[in-house]
Design a protein around this motif. Structure first.
Motif, PDB file in Angstrom:
ATOM      1  N   MET A   1     106.809  56.035  91.464  1.00 33.89           N
ATOM      2  CA  MET A   1     105.572  55.490  90.962  1.00 33.89           C
ATOM      3  C   MET A   1     104.440  56.485  91.252  1.00 33.89           C
ATOM      4  N   ARG A   2     103.698  56.885  90.216  1.00 32.97           N
ATOM      5  CA  ARG A   2     102.566  57.792  90.380  1.00 32.97           C
ATOM      6  C   ARG A   2     101.276  56.999  90.508  1.00 32.97           C
ATOM      7  N   GLN A   3     100.367  57.523  91.297  1.00 38.00           N
ATOM      8  CA  GLN A   3      99.075  56.880  91.452  1.00 38.00           C
ATOM      9  C   GLN A   3      97.978  57.878  91.131  1.00 38.00           C
ATOM     10  N   LYS A   4      96.963  57.403  90.459  1.00 34.25           N
ATOM     11  CA  LYS A   4      95.822  58.228  90.131  1.00 34.25           C
ATOM     12  C   LYS A   4      94.567  57.460  90.505  1.00 34.25           C
ATOM     13  N   ILE A   5      93.578  58.175  91.009  1.00 33.40           N
ATOM     14  CA  ILE A   5      92.322  57.547  91.390  1.00 33.40           C
ATOM     15  C   ILE A   5      91.252  57.919  90.372  1.00 33.40           C
ATOM     16  N   SER A  36      83.721  68.598  90.579  1.00 33.32           N
ATOM     17  CA  SER A  36      85.177  68.414  90.591  1.00 33.32           C
ATOM     18  C   SER A  36      85.562  66.953  90.778  1.00 33.32           C
ATOM     19  N   ILE A  37      84.814  66.245  91.608  1.00 35.35           N
ATOM     20  CA  ILE A  37      85.090  64.824  91.826  1.00 35.35           C
ATOM     21  C   ILE A  37      84.804  64.044  90.548  1.00 35.35           C
ATOM     22  N   GLU A  38      83.666  64.323  89.921  1.00 32.22           N
ATOM     23  CA  GLU A  38      83.297  63.611  88.693  1.00 32.22           C
ATOM     24  C   GLU A  38      84.303  63.856  87.574  1.00 32.22           C
ATOM     25  N   ARG A  39      84.913  65.010  87.557  1.00 37.04           N
ATOM     26  CA  ARG A  39      85.891  65.344  86.514  1.00 37.04           C
ATOM     27  C   ARG A  39      87.324  64.959  86.913  1.00 37.04           C
ATOM     28  N   ASN A  40      87.455  64.227  88.020  1.00 34.64           N
ATOM     29  CA  ASN A  40      88.755  63.768  88.531  1.00 34.64           C
ATOM     30  C   ASN A  40      89.709  64.925  88.818  1.00 34.64           C
ATOM     31  N   ARG A  41      89.171  66.059  89.218  1.00 34.35           N
ATOM     32  CA  ARG A  41      89.995  67.207  89.607  1.00 34.35           C
ATOM     33  C   ARG A  41      90.228  67.243  91.111  1.00 34.35           C
ATOM     34  N   TYR A  42      89.443  66.459  91.838  1.00 34.68           N
ATOM     35  CA  TYR A  42      89.508  66.446  93.297  1.00 34.68           C
ATOM     36  C   TYR A  42      89.288  65.024  93.772  1.00 34.68           C
ATOM     37  N   VAL A  43      90.152  64.560  94.671  1.00 39.45           N
ATOM     38  CA  VAL A  43      90.004  63.233  95.264  1.00 39.45           C
ATOM     39  C   VAL A  43      89.359  63.418  96.631  1.00 39.45           C
ATOM     40  N   PRO A  44      88.207  62.820  96.842  1.00 31.51           N
ATOM     41  CA  PRO A  44      87.507  63.018  98.110  1.00 31.51           C
ATOM     42  C   PRO A  44      88.213  62.351  99.282  1.00 31.51           C
ATOM     43  N   SER A  45      87.917  62.840 100.462  1.00 26.30           N
ATOM     44  CA  SER A  45      88.441  62.247 101.687  1.00 26.30           C
ATOM     45  C   SER A  45      87.828  60.863 101.889  1.00 26.30           C
ATOM     46  N   LEU A  46      88.409  60.115 102.789  1.00 30.33           N
ATOM     47  CA  LEU A  46      87.870  58.792 103.110  1.00 30.33           C
ATOM     48  C   LEU A  46      86.450  58.923 103.653  1.00 30.33           C
ATOM     49  N   ASP A  62      83.808  49.729  94.438  1.00 21.72           N
ATOM     50  CA  ASP A  62      82.959  49.802  93.250  1.00 21.72           C
ATOM     51  C   ASP A  62      82.851  51.238  92.726  1.00 21.72           C
ATOM     52  N   ILE A  63      83.269  52.202  93.538  1.00 18.25           N
ATOM     53  CA  ILE A  63      83.168  53.611  93.167  1.00 18.25           C
ATOM     54  C   ILE A  63      84.520  54.183  92.752  1.00 18.25           C
ATOM     55  N   PHE A  64      85.560  53.811  93.495  1.00 16.38           N
ATOM     56  CA  PHE A  64      86.896  54.369  93.271  1.00 16.38           C
ATOM     57  C   PHE A  64      87.888  53.274  92.929  1.00 16.38           C
ATOM     58  N   GLU A  65      88.773  53.582  91.979  1.00 20.83           N
ATOM     59  CA  GLU A  65      89.772  52.612  91.536  1.00 20.83           C
ATOM     60  C   GLU A  65      91.139  53.293  91.483  1.00 20.83           C
ATOM     61  N   LEU A  66      92.130  52.635  92.039  1.00 30.17           N
ATOM     62  CA  LEU A  66      93.489  53.157  92.051  1.00 30.17           C
ATOM     63  C   LEU A  66      94.242  52.647  90.837  1.00 30.17           C
ATOM     64  N   GLU A  67      94.815  53.579  90.079  1.00 28.87           N
ATOM     65  CA  GLU A  67      95.622  53.231  88.927  1.00 28.87           C
ATOM     66  C   GLU A  67      97.073  53.584  89.252  1.00 28.87           C
TER      67      GLU A  67
END
Length: 70
Positions: A1-5, A36-46, A62-67
Motif C-alpha cells: 500500500m502506497r501513501q502520499k501526503i 518544494s513543499i507546496e509542489r508536493n516534492r518534499y514532505v516536511p518533518s513533524l 487542516d494542512i496535511f492529508e494522507l492519501e
C-alpha cells in the motif's frame, strides 16, 4: 500500500497574503523549501508541520492529508 501526503500550504499562505519568503522566515526554512513543499516534492518533518500549524493557527490535519492507494 502506497501513501502520499497532500497539503494546503499554498492555499493557506496565499489566503493570508504571505509570500513564500515570508512564510519561510516564519517557520525557519528557505523559500525553496516552501516551494518544494507546496509542489508536493518534499514532505516536511513533524516539527515543521507543527510550525505551519502555529503560523496558520489551525490543526495539522487542516494542512496535511494522507492519501492511501492500493
Amino acid at each position: 500500500m502506497r501513501q502520499k501526503i497532500h497539503n494546503k500550504v499554498k492555499k493557506l499562505r496565499t489566503d493570508r497574503g504571505l509570500t513564500q519568503g515570508q512564510l519561510a522566515a516564519e517557520v525557519g526554512v528557505s523559500r525553496q523549501s516552501i516551494n518544494s513543499i507546496e509542489r508536493n516534492r518534499y514532505v516536511p518533518s513533524l516539527a515543521l508541520a507543527l510550525d505551519f500549524a502555529r503560523v496558520f493557527d489551525c490543526p495539522i490535519d487542516d494542512i496535511f492529508e494522507l492519501e492511501t492507494k492500493k
